[in-house]
Scaffold this motif. Sequence first.
Motif, mmCIF file in Angstrom:
data_model
loop_
_atom_site.group_PDB
_atom_site.id
_atom_site.type_symbol
_atom_site.label_atom_id
_atom_site.label_comp_id
_atom_site.label_asym_id
_atom_site.label_seq_id
_atom_site.Cartn_x
_atom_site.Cartn_y
_atom_site.Cartn_z
ATOM 1 N N UNK A 295 82.385 119.891 74.826
ATOM 2 C CA UNK A 295 82.073 121.194 75.422
ATOM 3 C C UNK A 295 80.585 121.539 75.314
ATOM 4 N N UNK A 296 79.877 120.834 74.426
ATOM 5 C CA UNK A 296 78.456 121.113 74.205
ATOM 6 C C UNK A 296 77.555 119.913 74.496
ATOM 7 N N UNK A 297 78.138 118.733 74.637
ATOM 8 C CA UNK A 297 77.353 117.503 74.736
ATOM 9 C C UNK A 297 77.940 116.551 75.776
ATOM 10 N N UNK A 298 77.127 115.586 76.151
ATOM 11 C CA UNK A 298 77.624 114.482 76.959
ATOM 12 C C UNK A 298 78.175 113.452 75.967
ATOM 13 N N UNK A 299 79.355 113.742 75.459
ATOM 14 C CA UNK A 299 79.928 112.934 74.386
ATOM 15 C C UNK A 299 80.242 111.508 74.826
ATOM 16 N N UNK A 300 80.589 111.309 76.086
ATOM 17 C CA UNK A 300 80.874 109.959 76.591
ATOM 18 C C UNK A 300 79.634 109.076 76.433
ATOM 19 N N UNK A 301 78.491 109.591 76.846
ATOM 20 C CA UNK A 301 77.228 108.864 76.697
ATOM 21 C C UNK A 301 76.900 108.656 75.222
ATOM 22 N N UNK B 157 83.135 112.845 69.010
ATOM 23 C CA UNK B 157 83.753 113.999 69.674
ATOM 24 C C UNK B 157 83.914 115.190 68.731
ATOM 25 N N UNK B 158 84.052 114.918 67.451
ATOM 26 C CA UNK B 158 84.128 116.012 66.479
ATOM 27 C C UNK B 158 82.722 116.495 66.116
ATOM 28 N N UNK B 159 81.810 115.574 65.976
ATOM 29 C CA UNK B 159 80.437 115.891 65.561
ATOM 30 C C UNK B 159 79.654 116.565 66.684
#
Length: 181
Positions: A122-128, A116-118
Amino acid sequence: MKGNKKTWIAIAIIVSIVLIGIFLYQKNRKKYEEVAQQIQELAIKDPSLPRGIRNNNPGNIRISNNDWKGKVPKDLNTDKKFEQFTELKYGVRAMTVLIRNWIKKGTANTIEKVVNRFAPPSENNSLNYVQLVSQWTGIPKDQILDIDKETMKKLVLAMARKENGGGHIKESHFEEAWQLV
């Protein structure tokens, strides 16, 4: 007369040091210019390669004021958004150091927090992203991470795989970078 001779010797030494500094600066500048040219040529020759691989930056680390080892200077960086490195080992090293520092400080010490920091939601599908990195490393997403070599290798290789697709960053790349950490 003796004092005058000492002054001239001191001046000669200072001038020599300055000239050596100018020579080394020009020599390194030329090296960085050559690397920047190679990166541009690679992007033109094979634009199908992921951006992180073309930039020798498998973590897609954004340009910053950080003085990374092997970093192409900002004024020679042809990407203008992401760091470029002279060799892949330096990009893998930067990614490793960045993540390791977050873990050590406790600011991002689980896969979920690191991702989530990397790669901000807001810019990525971080969950995936989190699910894939957890799956590929075999480490639960909420487990507190160690900074030992094996954990870092799993984490960096999985994240580089997510950033660039599989097959680009190998264990040997991590091993080479780890020697520089």
